[in-house]
Design a protein around this motif. Structure first.
Motif, mmCIF file in Angstrom:
data_model
loop_
_atom_site.group_PDB
_atom_site.id
_atom_site.type_symbol
_atom_site.label_atom_id
_atom_site.label_comp_id
_atom_site.label_asym_id
_atom_site.label_seq_id
_atom_site.Cartn_x
_atom_site.Cartn_y
_atom_site.Cartn_z
ATOM 1 N N UNK A 374 -16.071 -10.017 -4.564
ATOM 2 C CA UNK A 374 -16.704 -11.333 -4.486
ATOM 3 C C UNK A 374 -15.686 -12.469 -4.436
ATOM 4 N N UNK A 375 -14.525 -12.257 -5.048
ATOM 5 C CA UNK A 375 -13.519 -13.330 -5.100
ATOM 6 C C UNK A 375 -12.738 -13.457 -3.794
ATOM 7 N N UNK A 376 -12.755 -12.408 -2.953
ATOM 8 C CA UNK A 376 -12.085 -12.474 -1.649
ATOM 9 C C UNK A 376 -12.898 -13.355 -0.702
ATOM 10 N N UNK A 377 -12.275 -13.740 0.392
ATOM 11 C CA UNK A 377 -12.994 -14.368 1.495
ATOM 12 C C UNK A 377 -13.061 -13.351 2.636
ATOM 13 N N UNK A 378 -13.939 -13.555 3.620
ATOM 14 C CA UNK A 378 -13.931 -12.657 4.774
ATOM 15 C C UNK A 378 -12.556 -12.570 5.434
ATOM 16 N N UNK A 379 -11.828 -13.678 5.472
ATOM 17 C CA UNK A 379 -10.493 -13.654 6.082
ATOM 18 C C UNK A 379 -9.547 -12.747 5.312
ATOM 19 N N UNK A 380 -9.526 -12.862 3.964
ATOM 20 C CA UNK A 380 -8.620 -12.003 3.195
ATOM 21 C C UNK A 380 -9.072 -10.548 3.236
ATOM 22 N N UNK A 381 -10.392 -10.322 3.350
ATOM 23 C CA UNK A 381 -10.890 -8.943 3.428
ATOM 24 C C UNK A 381 -10.440 -8.265 4.707
ATOM 25 N N UNK A 382 -10.249 -9.048 5.777
ATOM 26 C CA UNK A 382 -9.847 -8.471 7.062
ATOM 27 C C UNK A 382 -8.344 -8.608 7.281
ATOM 28 N N UNK A 383 -7.828 -9.840 7.295
ATOM 29 C CA UNK A 383 -6.397 -10.048 7.563
ATOM 30 C C UNK A 383 -5.530 -9.505 6.446
ATOM 31 N N UNK A 384 -6.056 -9.482 5.202
ATOM 32 C CA UNK A 384 -5.274 -8.978 4.071
ATOM 33 C C UNK A 384 -5.180 -7.475 4.013
ATOM 34 N N UNK A 385 -6.159 -6.768 4.614
ATOM 35 C CA UNK A 385 -6.170 -5.297 4.562
ATOM 36 C C UNK A 385 -5.627 -4.645 5.818
ATOM 37 N N UNK A 386 -5.791 -5.330 6.950
ATOM 38 C CA UNK A 386 -5.488 -4.700 8.234
ATOM 39 C C UNK A 386 -4.479 -5.550 9.000
#
Length: 505
Positions: A374-386
């Motif tokens: 919940x604390x992540x943003x969609x950007x960090x969920x995508x750019x941060x993982x991949x």
């Protein structure tokens, strides 16, 4: 007889959700309202209820019309009440004391156990909370019933009960229902409105037949659009030839004719309307990273248990091989999710009796989407993982239906539909060869469900999944494991289970 009439209604919330919508709701209508997530279904129900106003257009209601509106979520302020007290509070204050018997009748019709009636809503499941809202709306004796995603969080037995309850309603009470459950829409509606930003379409048919009619109408639009563009192109070519002749000959008449042809072409191009392209489903393209393992997961007569250690059932000796799309069947509370969790633990390195191939690449999604923080943003969920870079991450999110204004918002503040689209994108980018999916269609709109079905089948993906969505199960599953009397048994198809669950409602 008309009870609600919408004339040229538009609603703009940042972007247009729908425009120039004309709709007449009459007695006897059972209207299914279909659109991608975030495209205005809930807002349209609020307009019909009268709690929101349109940007443009007029809405008229019959004199003294009572509208019952069952929303998707309970207000936080009501969660501390018992289910019974919440429903009773829907009665006018002067009736609450001497007509409370109506609460008992409504809850009995909806098969709510006595102990559940006396339980605080915050201690009950989302399905029971939805049942409470339905009962509260019905005891006000509405002339129209608006239902926003009524099957969310319901198991098959409760869905069957809801279908039967709707079938018993007085035929002159129109019902408008939004739902992503295609089988439920087919069973409960006689009319379907496909809500679109432009040119919404209304068919006097239940969902599946209406969907086929919609495809034909869109194809006709495609042909008409291509013909219009071709006609305009021919006019422009004619105009270009006449222009050259007119200039060379000095003919004012030909120059005038050239101008007239060009103007006609421009008018045709301006009037030409391309067929609708749905943008809300998201770009769900799952890929298979490949494996040469004969068995991805094997079970050596595992005992599946509750979190507190009570025995539920044994698996026997079973295998999941590449290409198997296995659906777990079982009544609520029998332990489907516990098996999914056991396989997940095994793939993380610890579960007795479950062996996994070292080449397995897992794609996991549970029913509460806890794989998203919940604390992540969609950007960090995508750019941060991949390793995709910020610019491509934003493009991928937009392609999956997570618009730019949502991309830096904390995930915890996104709607269920927005989270579902994000979860499917993360699943795709993981490039698994084995999918472990617990209720993957929760909050996922119909377009998204169909895209997920197509991708799972087209890529020969291996998966173990749990779903109450009958259409999804039928379209995806090629093997079926049913929990039956403390054993996990393979069955030929899900139909006997579906029939038994729906008949017990």
């Amino acid at each position: 007889m008309s009870v609600i009439n919408l004339n040229a209604v538009s609603l703009v919330l940042g972007d247009p959700l729908f425009t120039d919508l004309n709709l007449t709701l009459s007695k006897g209508d059972r209207l299914g309202l279909v659109a991608a997530n975030g495209r205005g279904k809930s807002s349209l129900l609020a307009l019909m209820h009268g709690t929101e106003d349109p940007t443009t257009g007029d809405i008229t209601r019959g004199r003294g019309l009572r509208v019952g509106h069952v929303r998707q979520h309970l207000p936080d302020g009501d969660l501390n009440r018992t289910l019974y007290d919440y429903v009773r509070a829907a009665l006018p204050q002067d009736q609450a004391d001497y007509e409370s018997w109506r609460v008992d009748v409504a809850l009995d019709d909806l098969s709510v156990p006595y102990e559940t009636q006396r339980t605080a809503l915050n201690a009950l499941s989302g399905g029971w909370q939805r049942t409470a809202m339905l009962a509260a709306a019905w005891i006000t004796e509405p002339d129209v019933l608006l239902l926003d995603e009524p099957t969310n969080h319901l198991d098959l037995q409760r869905i069957g009960l809801l279908q039967n309850w709707l079938a018993r309603l007085p035929q002159d009470v129109p019902v408008v229902v939004t739902s992503h459950d295609r089988a439920f829409l087919d069973a409960t509606t006689n009319r379907t409105l496909f809500l679109r930003a432009e040119r919404s379409r209304d068919f006097a048919l239940p969902f599946s037949r209406a969907r086929a009619a919609l495809a034909e109408a869109d194809e006709a639009d495609n042909r008409r659009f291509a013909n219009d563009l071709n006609k305009a192109s021919q006019l422009r070519k004619q105009a270009a030839k006449l222009k050259n002749i007119g200039i060379n000959s000095g003919s004012d008449l030909l120059i005038t004719k050239t101008k007239q042809l060009t103007e006609r072409a421009a008018k045709i191009e301006a009037a030409a309307k391309p067929a609708h392209q749905e943008k809300g489903a998201g770009d769900i393209r799952l890929t298979n990273s490949g494996t040469h393992a004969k068995a991805l997961v094997s079970f050596d007569d595992v005992m599946v248990q509750t979190p507190d250690g009570r025995d539920l059932y044994r698996t026997g000796k079973l295998w999941i091989t590449p290409g198997d799309r296995i659906v777990l069947l079982g009544a609520n509370g029998t332990g489907k999710t516990q098996l999914v969790k056991a396989v997940h633990r095994a793939l993380q390195g610890g579960a007795d009796g479950i062996r996994t191939a070292p080449t397995v690449t897992l794609g996991y999604s549970d029913q509460h989407l806890t794989q998203l923080k919940d604390s992540d943003t969609p950007m960090t969920a995508v750019a941060g993982q991949f390793d995709v870079g910020d610019q491509r991450a934003r493009g991928l999110l937009a392609g999956a239906g997570v618009m730019i204004q949502m991309q830096d918002t904390p995930i915890g503040k996104l709607s269920g539909g927005q989270k579902a689209r994000l979860a499917m994108l993360v699943l795709r980018l993981t490039q698994p060869n084995f999918y472990l999916l617990d209720e993957p269609t929760n909050h996922l709109d119909i377009e998204g469900q169909e895209a997920l079905e197509e991708e799972l089948c087209a890529h020969g993906a291996a998966c173990l999944l749990v779903s109450h969505d009958r259409s999804f199960v039928r379209n995806v599953g090629n093997r079926f494991w049913q929990i039956n009397r403390k054993r996990l048994e393979e069955v030929a198809d899900p139909e006997a289970f579906f029939n038994a669950e729906m008949a017990s409602a």
